[in-house]
Design a protein around this motif. Structure first.
Motif, PDB file in Angstrom:
ATOM      1  N   GLY A 146       0.794  -1.227   0.000  1.00  0.00           N
ATOM      2  CA  GLY A 146       0.000   0.000   0.000  1.00  0.00           C
ATOM      3  C   GLY A 146       0.822   1.270   0.000  1.00  0.00           C
ATOM      4  N   ALA A 147       2.127   1.184  -0.209  1.00  0.00           N
ATOM      5  CA  ALA A 147       2.980   2.374  -0.205  1.00  0.00           C
ATOM      6  C   ALA A 147       2.879   3.152  -1.517  1.00  0.00           C
ATOM      7  N   VAL A 148       2.538   2.472  -2.609  1.00  0.00           N
ATOM      8  CA  VAL A 148       2.317   3.140  -3.892  1.00  0.00           C
ATOM      9  C   VAL A 148       1.039   2.568  -4.505  1.00  0.00           C
ATOM     10  N   PRO A 149       0.370   3.344  -5.339  1.00  0.00           N
ATOM     11  CA  PRO A 149      -0.853   2.828  -5.981  1.00  0.00           C
ATOM     12  C   PRO A 149      -0.513   1.851  -7.114  1.00  0.00           C
ATOM     13  N   TRP A 150      -1.467   0.983  -7.408  1.00  0.00           N
ATOM     14  CA  TRP A 150      -1.260  -0.013  -8.466  1.00  0.00           C
ATOM     15  C   TRP A 150      -1.154   0.626  -9.846  1.00  0.00           C
ATOM     16  N   TRP A 151      -1.714   1.843 -10.037  1.00  0.00           N
ATOM     17  CA  TRP A 151      -1.591   2.480 -11.352  1.00  0.00           C
ATOM     18  C   TRP A 151      -0.136   2.737 -11.702  1.00  0.00           C
ATOM     19  N   LEU A 152       0.709   2.999 -10.689  1.00  0.00           N
ATOM     20  CA  LEU A 152       2.130   3.229 -10.956  1.00  0.00           C
ATOM     21  C   LEU A 152       2.770   1.955 -11.507  1.00  0.00           C
ATOM     22  N   VAL A 153       2.393   0.821 -10.942  1.00  0.00           N
ATOM     23  CA  VAL A 153       2.891  -0.462 -11.455  1.00  0.00           C
ATOM     24  C   VAL A 153       2.464  -0.618 -12.914  1.00  0.00           C
ATOM     25  N   ALA A 154       1.183  -0.354 -13.195  1.00  0.00           N
ATOM     26  CA  ALA A 154       0.649  -0.534 -14.548  1.00  0.00           C
ATOM     27  C   ALA A 154       1.355   0.372 -15.561  1.00  0.00           C
ATOM     28  N   VAL A 155       1.587   1.628 -15.190  1.00  0.00           N
ATOM     29  CA  VAL A 155       2.216   2.591 -16.107  1.00  0.00           C
ATOM     30  C   VAL A 155       3.629   2.154 -16.466  1.00  0.00           C
ATOM     31  N   LEU A 156       4.384   1.676 -15.492  1.00  0.00           N
ATOM     32  CA  LEU A 156       5.764   1.273 -15.758  1.00  0.00           C
ATOM     33  C   LEU A 156       5.837  -0.071 -16.479  1.00  0.00           C
ATOM     34  N   VAL A 157       4.968  -0.997 -16.118  1.00  0.00           N
ATOM     35  CA  VAL A 157       4.961  -2.299 -16.801  1.00  0.00           C
ATOM     36  C   VAL A 157       4.507  -2.120 -18.253  1.00  0.00           C
ATOM     37  N   LEU A 158       3.523  -1.259 -18.486  1.00  0.00           N
ATOM     38  CA  LEU A 158       3.042  -1.018 -19.849  1.00  0.00           C
ATOM     39  C   LEU A 158       4.164  -0.509 -20.740  1.00  0.00           C
ATOM     40  N   ARG A 159       4.993   0.373 -20.226  1.00  0.00           N
ATOM     41  CA  ARG A 159       6.125   0.888 -21.014  1.00  0.00           C
ATOM     42  C   ARG A 159       7.051  -0.244 -21.424  1.00  0.00           C
ATOM     43  N   ASP A 160       7.360  -1.147 -20.500  1.00  0.00           N
ATOM     44  CA  ASP A 160       8.248  -2.256 -20.834  1.00  0.00           C
ATOM     45  C   ASP A 160       7.597  -3.229 -21.814  1.00  0.00           C
ATOM     46  N   VAL A 161       6.283  -3.413 -21.719  1.00  0.00           N
ATOM     47  CA  VAL A 161       5.578  -4.268 -22.681  1.00  0.00           C
ATOM     48  C   VAL A 161       5.649  -3.652 -24.076  1.00  0.00           C
ATOM     49  N   VAL A 162       5.411  -2.347 -24.172  1.00  0.00           N
ATOM     50  CA  VAL A 162       5.477  -1.649 -25.463  1.00  0.00           C
ATOM     51  C   VAL A 162       6.864  -1.809 -26.077  1.00  0.00           C
ATOM     52  N   LEU A 163       7.900  -1.608 -25.289  1.00  0.00           N
ATOM     53  CA  LEU A 163       9.254  -1.716 -25.822  1.00  0.00           C
ATOM     54  C   LEU A 163       9.629  -3.160 -26.143  1.00  0.00           C
ATOM     55  N   SER A 164       9.090  -4.117 -25.418  1.00  0.00           N
ATOM     56  CA  SER A 164       9.348  -5.527 -25.741  1.00  0.00           C
ATOM     57  C   SER A 164       8.752  -5.885 -27.102  1.00  0.00           C
ATOM     58  N   VAL A 165       7.550  -5.406 -27.366  1.00  0.00           N
ATOM     59  CA  VAL A 165       6.928  -5.635 -28.683  1.00  0.00           C
ATOM     60  C   VAL A 165       7.766  -4.972 -29.770  1.00  0.00           C
ATOM     61  N   MET A 166       8.238  -3.758 -29.502  1.00  0.00           N
ATOM     62  CA  MET A 166       9.087  -3.057 -30.467  1.00  0.00           C
ATOM     63  C   MET A 166      10.346  -3.859 -30.779  1.00  0.00           C
ATOM     64  N   LEU A 167      10.975  -4.423 -29.730  1.00  0.00           N
ATOM     65  CA  LEU A 167      12.185  -5.224 -29.941  1.00  0.00           C
ATOM     66  C   LEU A 167      11.900  -6.462 -30.779  1.00  0.00           C
ATOM     67  N   LEU A 168      10.744  -7.080 -30.562  1.00  0.00           N
ATOM     68  CA  LEU A 168      10.374  -8.244 -31.371  1.00  0.00           C
ATOM     69  C   LEU A 168      10.203  -7.857 -32.839  1.00  0.00           C
ATOM     70  N   VAL A 169       9.567  -6.720 -33.090  1.00  0.00           N
ATOM     71  CA  VAL A 169       9.389  -6.244 -34.463  1.00  0.00           C
ATOM     72  C   VAL A 169      10.746  -5.954 -35.094  1.00  0.00           C
ATOM     73  N   LEU A 170      11.628  -5.293 -34.353  1.00  0.00           N
ATOM     74  CA  LEU A 170      12.968  -4.998 -34.875  1.00  0.00           C
ATOM     75  C   LEU A 170      13.746  -6.282 -35.155  1.00  0.00           C
ATOM     76  N   ARG A 171      13.673  -7.227 -34.241  1.00  0.00           N
ATOM     77  CA  ARG A 171      14.396  -8.488 -34.428  1.00  0.00           C
ATOM     78  C   ARG A 171      13.896  -9.220 -35.668  1.00  0.00           C
ATOM     79  N   ARG A 172      12.587  -9.208 -35.856  1.00  0.00           N
ATOM     80  CA  ARG A 172      12.003  -9.865 -37.032  1.00  0.00           C
ATOM     81  C   ARG A 172      12.471  -9.199 -38.331  1.00  0.00           C
ATOM     82  N   ALA A 173      12.736  -7.879 -38.263  1.00  0.00           N
ATOM     83  CA  ALA A 173      13.222  -7.141 -39.431  1.00  0.00           C
ATOM     84  C   ALA A 173      14.739  -7.240 -39.582  1.00  0.00           C
ATOM     85  N   GLY A 174      15.392  -7.946 -38.656  1.00  0.00           N
ATOM     86  CA  GLY A 174      16.839  -8.144 -38.756  1.00  0.00           C
ATOM     87  C   GLY A 174      17.688  -7.158 -37.990  1.00  0.00           C
TER      88      GLY A 174
END
Length: 195
Positions: free
Chosen positions: A92-120
């Protein structure tokens, strides 16, 4: 005298050992948060933050920049950030929205890395904004943990911790925008009609 940033395939280097120790400390930190050993958890987190800086400096100064190190260092950062966030939100020291905002950023960048890897393409070079965001978050979390202590320590740590956290979130997403723009330019250069 600093060496060049030539990336090697070496595995056993001083910076890699430091990054590996940081990875081993992630479950230790999680247990400390779970059992309420806050002071020890803060020390582990502070040690991780200091060694995060140290392994990069040593890699460059000793000429030991390695492909493994380029993977281990951000992995340790992401795991510490995730475990710390979940632990702080669970308590309860931080709200769950903070977790969601930071995890979402890493998910977005992980998808980007997969797209880049697929393109070589390989991973993109790290931007200063991303490093600064990680730095701010790794400083914010021990302070937010200490914000649960009695006043005046708790109040001061809470205010400073939230300042670091909000700057960290902003820089984290700013760097994500930089990475996405860079990825788009790479893909556009390779396939100008489809991007």
């Amino acid at each position: 005298m600093p060496q060049s940033d030539v990336v090697t395939q070496r595995v056993l280097t001083v910076p890699n050992v430091i990054s590996f120790v940081r990875l081993l400390l992630v479950p230790v930190f999680a247990v400390l948060i779970y059992v309420g050993r806050d002071a020890t958890a803060v020390l582990v987190l502070a040690f991780s933050g200091a060694t995060d800086w140290l392994d990069g400096v040593l890699a460059r100064r000793l000429g030991q920049v390695s492909r493994l190190g380029q993977l281990l260092d951000p992995a340790a950062d992401r795991l510490f950030i995730l475990v710390t966030l979940v632990g702080l939100a669970w308590r309860g020291a931080v709200p769950w929205w903070l977790v969601a905002v930071l995890v979402l950023r890493d998910v977005v960048l992980s998808v980007m890395l997969l797209v880049l890897r697929r393109a070589g393409f390989g991973p993109l070079p790290v931007h200063l904004a991303g490093k600064a965001g990680t730095f701010a978050l790794l400083y914010a979390f021990p302070l937010l943990l200490l914000s649960e202590w009695a006043d005046p320590v708790g109040v001061v740590c809470g205010v400073v911790g939230w300042a670091f956290a909000l700057w960290g979130v902003g820089l984290y997403w700013f760097s994500a925008g930089l990475y996405l723009t860079q990825a788009r330019e790479l893909l556009r250069a390779r396939h100008p009609r489809t991007v």
